[in-house]
Design an enzyme around this catalytic site. Structure first.
Site, PDB file in Angstrom:
ATOM      1  N   LYS A  49       0.833  -1.209   0.000  1.00  0.00           N
ATOM      2  CA  LYS A  49       0.000   0.000   0.000  1.00  0.00           C
ATOM      3  C   LYS A  49       0.869   1.261   0.000  1.00  0.00           C
ATOM      4  O   LYS A  49       0.633   2.181  -0.769  1.00  0.00           O
ATOM      5  CB  LYS A  49      -0.917   0.028   1.239  1.00  0.00           C
TER       6      LYS A  49
ATOM      7  N   ARG B  18      -9.193   0.909   9.285  1.00  0.00           N
ATOM      8  CA  ARG B  18      -8.843  -0.468   9.639  1.00  0.00           C
ATOM      9  C   ARG B  18      -9.948  -1.152  10.436  1.00  0.00           C
ATOM     10  O   ARG B  18      -9.799  -2.334  10.769  1.00  0.00           O
ATOM     11  CB  ARG B  18      -7.573  -0.469  10.479  1.00  0.00           C
TER      12      ARG B  18
ATOM     13  N   ARG C 230      12.431  -6.214   4.915  1.00  0.00           N
ATOM     14  CA  ARG C 230      12.478  -4.852   4.346  1.00  0.00           C
ATOM     15  C   ARG C 230      13.232  -3.850   5.228  1.00  0.00           C
ATOM     16  O   ARG C 230      13.230  -3.948   6.439  1.00  0.00           O
ATOM     17  CB  ARG C 230      11.074  -4.368   3.995  1.00  0.00           C
TER      18      ARG C 230
ATOM     19  N   ARG D 213      11.849  -0.983  10.591  1.00  0.00           N
ATOM     20  CA  ARG D 213      10.781  -0.685  11.540  1.00  0.00           C
ATOM     21  C   ARG D 213      10.825  -1.683  12.688  1.00  0.00           C
ATOM     22  O   ARG D 213      10.972  -2.883  12.458  1.00  0.00           O
ATOM     23  CB  ARG D 213       9.422  -0.775  10.830  1.00  0.00           C
TER      24      ARG D 213
ATOM     25  N   ARG E 134      -0.084  -8.479  13.532  1.00  0.00           N
ATOM     26  CA  ARG E 134      -0.654  -7.478  12.617  1.00  0.00           C
ATOM     27  C   ARG E 134      -1.549  -8.149  11.570  1.00  0.00           C
ATOM     28  O   ARG E 134      -2.605  -7.621  11.208  1.00  0.00           O
ATOM     29  CB  ARG E 134       0.474  -6.672  11.955  1.00  0.00           C
TER      30      ARG E 134
HETATM   31  P1  AMP Z   1       1.201   0.536   9.170  1.00  0.00           P
HETATM   32  O1  AMP Z   1       2.372   1.415   8.911  1.00  0.00           O
HETATM   33  O2  AMP Z   1      -0.022   0.954   8.397  1.00  0.00           O
HETATM   34  O3  AMP Z   1       1.513  -0.926   9.012  1.00  0.00           O
HETATM   35  O4  AMP Z   1       0.816   0.752  10.726  1.00  0.00           O
HETATM   36  C1  AMP Z   1       1.712   0.433  11.754  1.00  0.00           C
HETATM   37  C2  AMP Z   1       0.973   0.318  13.073  1.00  0.00           C
HETATM   38  O5  AMP Z   1       0.349   1.561  13.398  1.00  0.00           O
HETATM   39  C3  AMP Z   1      -0.162  -0.699  13.086  1.00  0.00           C
HETATM   40  O6  AMP Z   1       0.313  -2.024  13.365  1.00  0.00           O
HETATM   41  C4  AMP Z   1      -1.043  -0.144  14.214  1.00  0.00           C
HETATM   42  O7  AMP Z   1      -0.485  -0.417  15.493  1.00  0.00           O
HETATM   43  C5  AMP Z   1      -0.932   1.357  13.993  1.00  0.00           C
HETATM   44  N1  AMP Z   1      -1.956   1.857  13.044  1.00  0.00           N
HETATM   45  C6  AMP Z   1      -1.738   2.410  11.812  1.00  0.00           C
HETATM   46  N2  AMP Z   1      -2.894   2.772  11.231  1.00  0.00           N
HETATM   47  C7  AMP Z   1      -3.876   2.430  12.099  1.00  0.00           C
HETATM   48  C8  AMP Z   1      -5.289   2.515  12.063  1.00  0.00           C
HETATM   49  N3  AMP Z   1      -5.952   3.025  11.004  1.00  0.00           N
HETATM   50  N4  AMP Z   1      -5.979   2.055  13.147  1.00  0.00           N
HETATM   51  C9  AMP Z   1      -5.346   1.555  14.220  1.00  0.00           C
HETATM   52  N5  AMP Z   1      -4.014   1.418  14.313  1.00  0.00           N
HETATM   53  C10 AMP Z   1      -3.272   1.855  13.267  1.00  0.00           C
END
Ligand code: AMP
Length: 214
Positions: free
Chosen positions: A13, A87, A126, A160, A171
């Site tokens: 994404k 989400r 990554r 990360r 996740r």
């Molecule tokens: P991402 O970079 O999108 O994989 O997000 C990393 C982490 O941020 C996720 O595993 C969640 O802990 C938190 N996070 C990101 N976006 C959301 C969201 N829309 N709702 C809840 N937690 C989020």
């Protein structure tokens, strides 16, 4: 045009959102990036989110919806790419309200369809250039000269903290339990378009372009 990119962690994404931003001037709104920034700055939101993110669980709907609300107007002129948001059902409803208040509505929900085991491999390998953010991978895309970023010549790289196998599995489970169930909501509105996310980055990009130009 306002679109959602939907798919499990590591589906691509962020990569596709950055490309759309560069190519079409749309604005990437990534709640994950916003939260990582808040954690790095030590803001009250960051302090709340840090442990939740490290565990691979979801941050509260209220926090992420507020973050999106703060940034939505920056993406008014050229359209927003929602990356990692919504989400949950609550977030999907919050987004509808936020857009409706501004006389906007979603044009497409693009689901990147991927194989989970393959994704775990993708995510765990990554890393990015610490200076310019260019993405790399231990197996699939190493810098041409070891230790030097192809894009900017930087020598520092970062990973990360939540890209380890245990957190990635959590996740994925969060995605299956809370995010995948919002697809029928968007399907009932006729908004969902599917793209095979296991193709190359360029092939996925071509498929997304075809949807946006249709
Ligand atoms: P991402 O970079 O999108 O994989 O997000 C990393 C982490 O941020 C996720 O595993 C969640 O802990 C938190 N996070 C990101 N976006 C959301 C969201 N829309 N709702 C809840 N937690 C989020």
């Amino acid at each position: 045009m306002d679109i959602i990119l939907l798919g499990p962690p590591g589906a691509g994404k962020g990569t596709q959102a950055q490309r759309l931003q560069a190519k079409r001037g749309m604005i990437q709104l990534s709640t994950g990036d916003m939260l990582r920034e808040a954690v790095a700055k030590g803001t009250p939101v960051g302090l709340k989110a840090k442990a939740v993110m490290a565990a691979g669980e979801l941050v509260s709907d209220a926090i992420v919806s507020a973050l999106i609300g703060e940034r939505l107007d920056t993406a008014a002129a050229h359209g927003a790419i929602f990356d990692g948001f919504p989400r949950t059902h609550h977030q999907a409803e919050a987004l509808e309200v936020l857009l409706g208040e501004r006389g906007r509505k979603l044009d497409h929900v693009i689901e990147l369809v991927v194989d989970e085991d393959e994704l775990v491999k993708r995510i765990i390998g990554r890393f990015t250039c610490a200076a310019c953010g260019a993405p790399y991978h231990d197996q699939f895309h190493m810098p041409k000269v070891e230790g030097t970023c192809d894009a900017c010549g930087g020598h520092e790289f970062k990973r990360r903290p939540d890209d380890n196998e245990q957190t990635v599995r959590t996740r994925m489970a969060e995605y299956r339990a809370k995010t995948a169930p919002i697809l029928p909501y968007y399907e009932s509105k006729g908004l969902v378009r599917r793209v095979d996310g296991m193709q190359s980055v360029e092939q996925v990009a071509t498929a997304i372009d075809a949807i946006l130009d249709s």
